[in-house]
Design an enzyme around this catalytic site. Structure first.
Site, PDB file in Angstrom:
ATOM      1  N   HIS A 116     115.371 -32.664 -18.846  1.00  9.35           N
ATOM      2  CA  HIS A 116     116.328 -31.908 -19.655  1.00  9.35           C
ATOM      3  C   HIS A 116     115.634 -31.349 -20.888  1.00  9.35           C
ATOM      4  O   HIS A 116     114.721 -31.964 -21.435  1.00  9.35           O
ATOM      5  CB  HIS A 116     117.530 -32.766 -20.059  1.00  9.35           C
ATOM      6  CG  HIS A 116     117.153 -34.105 -20.620  1.00  9.35           C
ATOM      7  ND1 HIS A 116     116.762 -35.157 -19.815  1.00  9.35           N
ATOM      8  CD2 HIS A 116     117.091 -34.547 -21.901  1.00  9.35           C
ATOM      9  CE1 HIS A 116     116.492 -36.209 -20.589  1.00  9.35           C
ATOM     10  NE2 HIS A 116     116.667 -35.860 -21.850  1.00  9.35           N
TER      11      HIS A 116
ATOM     12  N   HIS B  18     116.300 -30.264 -24.683  1.00 13.95           N
ATOM     13  CA  HIS B  18     117.214 -30.346 -25.829  1.00 13.95           C
ATOM     14  C   HIS B  18     117.126 -29.028 -26.603  1.00 13.95           C
ATOM     15  O   HIS B  18     116.017 -28.582 -26.933  1.00 13.95           O
ATOM     16  CB  HIS B  18     116.810 -31.453 -26.794  1.00 13.95           C
ATOM     17  CG  HIS B  18     116.887 -32.850 -26.254  1.00 13.95           C
ATOM     18  ND1 HIS B  18     117.907 -33.719 -26.572  1.00 13.95           N
ATOM     19  CD2 HIS B  18     116.057 -33.548 -25.437  1.00 13.95           C
ATOM     20  CE1 HIS B  18     117.692 -34.901 -25.986  1.00 13.95           C
ATOM     21  NE2 HIS B  18     116.577 -34.819 -25.290  1.00 13.95           N
TER      22      HIS B  18
END
Ligand code: 5GP
Length: 155
Positions: free
Chosen positions: A141, A143
């Site tokens: 992922h 951020h």
């Protein structure tokens, strides 16, 4: 909001950050979560978010990626951009050449989301990797963090 007002907002947030965005508390909880997490290929909480089995605030979605607000924001804007299909990408350190397209798409989506959020003065992109990198969820992922002045070096 006018650009100058936005700048003042960002600068003032730097001078007096809200308690829940302070670096010390962020570092402790993130670090604890990362040190507790076991790097693995097992399904993660993000699968449940992708499948809408648990709620999230989605800010962008297409057939390949999902972007949603972090449950524990470290800044006024904190969004996670993830691939809908993990394909072995538990973290960036597992990337292979076949992942180049999705990695590019994650970064491009991060830019779209930052624009959508009005982060015209800048923002920070973070990809934590592994225990030392403070990764707590083993589904890659990105951020997207913004809305306040960032510091360097990071913690
Ligand atoms: P990492 O520490 O692995 O780089 O980042 C994982 C992020 O996922 C953390 O910032 C954490 O707050 C966020 N997170 C963990 N569980 C959930 C959840 O159930 N929903 C949302 N929206 N974010 C989550």
């Amino acid at each position: 909001m006018k650009r100058i007002e936005k700048r003042v907002q960002v600068v003032s947030s730097h001078l007096s950050p809200p308690v829940h965005f302070r670096q010390a508390s962020m570092t402790t909880s993130e670090k604890d979560a990362a040190l507790t997490a076991v790097p693995s290929d097992s399904p993660t909480i993000f699968d449940k978010i992708i499948n809408k089995e648990i709620p999230s605030t989605v800010v962008f979605e297409d057939d390949k990626v999902l972007a949603f607000r972090d449950i524990a924001p470290q800044a006024p804007t904190h969004i996670l951009v993830i691939p809908k299909v993990r394909d072995g990408l538990t973290g960036l350190s597992k990337a292979e050449e076949r992942h180049c397209e999705i990695l590019g798409r994650l970064l491009y989506t991060a830019k779209l989301v930052a624009k959508q959020e009005g982060l015209d003065d800048g923002f920070r992109i973070v990809i934590n990797d592994g225990p030392s990198g403070c990764q707590s969820v083993y589904h890659i992922h990105v951020h997207v963090i913004g809305g306040r002045q960032m510091n360097w070096p990071p913690g």
